[in-house]
Design a protein around this motif. Structure first.
Motif, PDB file in Angstrom:
ATOM      1  N   TRP A  13       0.853  -1.302  -0.125  1.00  0.00           N
ATOM      2  CA  TRP A  13      -0.024   0.156   0.037  1.00  0.00           C
ATOM      3  C   TRP A  13       0.912   1.251  -0.249  1.00  0.00           C
ATOM      4  O   TRP A  13       0.655   2.249  -0.629  1.00  0.00           O
ATOM      5  CB  TRP A  13      -1.059  -0.052   1.289  1.00  0.00           C
ATOM      6  CG  TRP A  13      -1.717   1.289   1.425  1.00  0.00           C
ATOM      7  CD1 TRP A  13      -1.263   2.187   2.346  1.00  0.00           C
ATOM      8  CD2 TRP A  13      -2.778   1.651   0.545  1.00  0.00           C
ATOM      9  NE1 TRP A  13      -2.105   3.369   2.167  1.00  0.00           N
ATOM     10  CE2 TRP A  13      -3.004   3.151   1.108  1.00  0.00           C
ATOM     11  CE3 TRP A  13      -3.324   1.476  -0.405  1.00  0.00           C
ATOM     12  CZ2 TRP A  13      -4.050   3.829   0.815  1.00  0.00           C
ATOM     13  CZ3 TRP A  13      -4.315   2.169  -1.310  1.00  0.00           C
ATOM     14  CH2 TRP A  13      -4.702   3.373  -0.457  1.00  0.00           C
ATOM     15  N   THR A  14       1.907   1.231   0.678  1.00  0.00           N
ATOM     16  CA  THR A  14       2.899   2.557   0.988  1.00  0.00           C
ATOM     17  C   THR A  14       3.559   2.740  -0.491  1.00  0.00           C
ATOM     18  O   THR A  14       3.860   3.617  -0.885  1.00  0.00           O
ATOM     19  CB  THR A  14       3.694   2.405   2.053  1.00  0.00           C
ATOM     20  OG1 THR A  14       2.947   1.942   3.486  1.00  0.00           O
ATOM     21  CG2 THR A  14       4.601   3.631   2.144  1.00  0.00           C
ATOM     22  N   ALA A  41      -2.128  15.667   3.473  1.00  0.00           N
ATOM     23  CA  ALA A  41      -3.318  14.889   3.559  1.00  0.00           C
ATOM     24  C   ALA A  41      -3.249  13.341   3.008  1.00  0.00           C
ATOM     25  O   ALA A  41      -3.647  12.491   3.648  1.00  0.00           O
ATOM     26  CB  ALA A  41      -4.721  15.571   2.895  1.00  0.00           C
ATOM     27  N   VAL A  42      -2.738  13.275   1.993  1.00  0.00           N
ATOM     28  CA  VAL A  42      -2.379  11.923   1.412  1.00  0.00           C
ATOM     29  C   VAL A  42      -1.666  11.047   2.127  1.00  0.00           C
ATOM     30  O   VAL A  42      -1.990   9.816   2.558  1.00  0.00           O
ATOM     31  CB  VAL A  42      -2.052  12.093   0.075  1.00  0.00           C
ATOM     32  CG1 VAL A  42      -1.574  10.714  -0.653  1.00  0.00           C
ATOM     33  CG2 VAL A  42      -2.968  12.663  -1.004  1.00  0.00           C
ATOM     34  N   VAL A  43      -0.564  11.707   2.832  1.00  0.00           N
ATOM     35  CA  VAL A  43       0.410  11.039   3.571  1.00  0.00           C
ATOM     36  C   VAL A  43      -0.341  10.348   4.777  1.00  0.00           C
ATOM     37  O   VAL A  43      -0.151   9.221   5.449  1.00  0.00           O
ATOM     38  CB  VAL A  43       1.750  11.630   3.642  1.00  0.00           C
ATOM     39  CG1 VAL A  43       2.524  10.830   4.797  1.00  0.00           C
ATOM     40  CG2 VAL A  43       2.465  11.688   2.554  1.00  0.00           C
ATOM     41  N   LEU A  44      -1.021  11.495   5.474  1.00  0.00           N
ATOM     42  CA  LEU A  44      -1.720  10.940   6.801  1.00  0.00           C
ATOM     43  C   LEU A  44      -2.796  10.009   6.344  1.00  0.00           C
ATOM     44  O   LEU A  44      -3.183   9.068   7.187  1.00  0.00           O
ATOM     45  CB  LEU A  44      -2.502  12.367   7.251  1.00  0.00           C
ATOM     46  CG  LEU A  44      -3.462  11.976   8.523  1.00  0.00           C
ATOM     47  CD1 LEU A  44      -2.486  11.828   9.631  1.00  0.00           C
ATOM     48  CD2 LEU A  44      -4.199  13.289   8.914  1.00  0.00           C
ATOM     49  N   MET A  48      -3.113   6.197   8.236  1.00  0.00           N
ATOM     50  CA  MET A  48      -4.193   5.710   8.889  1.00  0.00           C
ATOM     51  C   MET A  48      -4.828   4.432   8.055  1.00  0.00           C
ATOM     52  O   MET A  48      -5.359   3.449   8.909  1.00  0.00           O
ATOM     53  CB  MET A  48      -5.266   6.795   8.729  1.00  0.00           C
ATOM     54  CG  MET A  48      -5.373   7.951   9.469  1.00  0.00           C
ATOM     55  SD  MET A  48      -6.262   9.276   9.135  1.00  0.00           S
ATOM     56  CE  MET A  48      -7.810   8.478  10.183  1.00  0.00           C
ATOM     57  N   VAL A  49      -4.644   4.086   6.686  1.00  0.00           N
ATOM     58  CA  VAL A  49      -4.984   2.860   6.094  1.00  0.00           C
ATOM     59  C   VAL A  49      -3.969   1.754   6.580  1.00  0.00           C
ATOM     60  O   VAL A  49      -4.346   0.680   6.577  1.00  0.00           O
ATOM     61  CB  VAL A  49      -5.132   3.274   4.429  1.00  0.00           C
ATOM     62  CG1 VAL A  49      -5.200   1.943   3.845  1.00  0.00           C
ATOM     63  CG2 VAL A  49      -6.038   4.042   4.219  1.00  0.00           C
ATOM     64  N   ASN A  50      -2.719   2.191   6.569  1.00  0.00           N
ATOM     65  CA  ASN A  50      -1.661   1.354   6.945  1.00  0.00           C
ATOM     66  C   ASN A  50      -2.059   0.709   8.428  1.00  0.00           C
ATOM     67  O   ASN A  50      -2.146  -0.196   8.630  1.00  0.00           O
ATOM     68  CB  ASN A  50      -0.318   1.933   7.297  1.00  0.00           C
ATOM     69  CG  ASN A  50       0.446   1.740   5.811  1.00  0.00           C
ATOM     70  OD1 ASN A  50       0.048   0.975   5.028  1.00  0.00           O
ATOM     71  ND2 ASN A  50       1.499   2.742   5.907  1.00  0.00           N
ATOM     72  N   PHE A  55      -4.311  -3.469  11.850  1.00  0.00           N
ATOM     73  CA  PHE A  55      -5.093  -4.193  12.870  1.00  0.00           C
ATOM     74  C   PHE A  55      -5.904  -5.155  12.355  1.00  0.00           C
ATOM     75  O   PHE A  55      -6.598  -6.084  12.935  1.00  0.00           O
ATOM     76  CB  PHE A  55      -5.714  -3.026  13.573  1.00  0.00           C
ATOM     77  CG  PHE A  55      -4.608  -2.462  14.625  1.00  0.00           C
ATOM     78  CD1 PHE A  55      -4.089  -3.031  15.845  1.00  0.00           C
ATOM     79  CD2 PHE A  55      -4.157  -1.355  14.343  1.00  0.00           C
ATOM     80  CE1 PHE A  55      -3.448  -2.775  16.582  1.00  0.00           C
ATOM     81  CE2 PHE A  55      -3.313  -0.607  15.439  1.00  0.00           C
ATOM     82  CZ  PHE A  55      -2.874  -1.190  16.346  1.00  0.00           C
ATOM     83  N   LYS A  56      -6.582  -4.989  11.218  1.00  0.00           N
ATOM     84  CA  LYS A  56      -7.492  -5.827  10.647  1.00  0.00           C
ATOM     85  C   LYS A  56      -6.675  -7.377  10.249  1.00  0.00           C
ATOM     86  O   LYS A  56      -7.382  -8.224  10.577  1.00  0.00           O
ATOM     87  CB  LYS A  56      -8.002  -5.670   9.143  1.00  0.00           C
ATOM     88  CG  LYS A  56      -9.081  -4.352   9.443  1.00  0.00           C
ATOM     89  CD  LYS A  56     -10.325  -4.792   9.879  1.00  0.00           C
ATOM     90  CE  LYS A  56     -11.347  -3.699  10.066  1.00  0.00           C
ATOM     91  NZ  LYS A  56     -12.463  -4.206  10.650  1.00  0.00           N
TER      92      LYS A  56
END
Length: 67
Positions: A13-14, A41-44, A48-50, A55-56
């Motif tokens: 993803w990163t 905003a994109v990096v934040l 958050m998606v990471n 955790f999922k």
């Protein structure tokens, strides 16, 4: 083992986000205020998606590496 899967997905993803930012020319325009806010905003959001991915995939006990 789930932690390693999560790390692999997070790396993918990163890498995807980095390629998109690079292809849009973010590395050339980071001093412009409009671009800087967009990049931030994109990096934040990517961070958050990471965290969501980790955790999922790792579950409720992500810090127990070996059982």
């Amino acid at each position: 083992m789930n932690s390693l899967k999560a790390f692999a997905l997070m790396a993918a993803w990163t890498t995807f986000i980095a390629v998109v930012l690079y292809s849009l020319g973010a590395h050339l325009h980071y001093r412009d205020a409009f671009w800087a806010l967009g990049i931030a905003a994109v990096v934040l959001a990517a961070h958050m998606v990471n965290m969501l991915i980790y955790f999922k995939v790792a579950g409720n006990t992500p810090y127990k590496w070996f059982k």
